[in-house]
Design a protein around this motif. Sequence first.
Motif, mmCIF file in Angstrom:
data_model
loop_
_atom_site.group_PDB
_atom_site.id
_atom_site.type_symbol
_atom_site.label_atom_id
_atom_site.label_comp_id
_atom_site.label_asym_id
_atom_site.label_seq_id
_atom_site.Cartn_x
_atom_site.Cartn_y
_atom_site.Cartn_z
ATOM 1 N N UNK A 100 29.596 21.673 -40.411
ATOM 2 C CA UNK A 100 29.132 22.205 -41.690
ATOM 3 C C UNK A 100 29.947 21.686 -42.864
ATOM 4 N N UNK A 101 31.272 21.943 -42.827
ATOM 5 C CA UNK A 101 32.114 21.526 -43.945
ATOM 6 C C UNK A 101 33.529 21.250 -43.466
ATOM 7 N N UNK B 79 41.408 20.337 -42.830
ATOM 8 C CA UNK B 79 41.494 21.784 -42.647
ATOM 9 C C UNK B 79 40.158 22.364 -42.232
ATOM 10 N N UNK B 80 40.203 23.302 -41.299
ATOM 11 C CA UNK B 80 39.044 24.097 -40.928
ATOM 12 C C UNK B 80 38.876 25.162 -42.011
ATOM 13 N N UNK B 81 37.724 25.200 -42.649
ATOM 14 C CA UNK B 81 37.533 26.111 -43.781
ATOM 15 C C UNK B 81 37.331 27.562 -43.349
ATOM 16 N N UNK B 82 37.066 27.795 -42.090
ATOM 17 C CA UNK B 82 36.880 29.167 -41.609
ATOM 18 C C UNK B 82 38.205 29.772 -41.150
ATOM 19 N N UNK B 83 38.958 29.017 -40.350
ATOM 20 C CA UNK B 83 40.217 29.550 -39.804
ATOM 21 C C UNK B 83 41.407 29.304 -40.725
ATOM 22 N N UNK B 84 41.290 28.346 -41.642
ATOM 23 C CA UNK B 84 42.412 28.014 -42.515
ATOM 24 C C UNK B 84 43.503 27.233 -41.806
ATOM 25 N N UNK B 85 43.183 26.624 -40.674
ATOM 26 C CA UNK B 85 44.148 25.873 -39.882
ATOM 27 C C UNK B 85 43.964 24.370 -40.084
ATOM 28 N N UNK B 86 45.067 23.632 -39.994
ATOM 29 C CA UNK B 86 44.999 22.173 -40.021
ATOM 30 C C UNK B 86 44.426 21.713 -38.686
ATOM 31 N N UNK B 87 43.410 20.849 -38.743
ATOM 32 C CA UNK B 87 42.765 20.382 -37.517
ATOM 33 C C UNK B 87 43.150 18.949 -37.166
#
Length: 131
Positions: free
Chosen positions: A122-123, A93-101
């Motif tokens: 970053x994370x 998961x992208x921690x900024x957008x909340x989307x599964x990457x």
Amino acid sequence: DRRGQNYQLLRAMIMDPNIPPPPPRRGERNNGEKGPTLNVQAMGNGKRALLYAYHFDNLAVPRPEDVPAEKRVNNATVYLNDMAEGQYKVEFWDTITGQITGSTTVTTQQGRLTIPLPAFAEDLAAKVKPL
């Protein structure tokens, strides 16, 4: 909702051959030396897990896209212990957008999951669930 699922901290380790190993434990460090640059925190119940991996120094950069290519995490692997035997799907998961990457499938070996992480600046968060 994870209430009532008995999530607890799990033993997890993260390694990347391009990032130097962490300095000695707190009591063994030289004065002023900080902890590991690459970190992971995990919680789970032996059948499911959540993890958060981050590059401590890169979190100070305002935007992930501003992290120089040579400082990005490219070959990290998380070792997650105390998991039930079987196959698991890992969602990243992208921690900024909340989307599964992305996602991958992994299998436990003697209670340990070896999870290769996608590149990140970053994370990164991940959700581990049985197939």
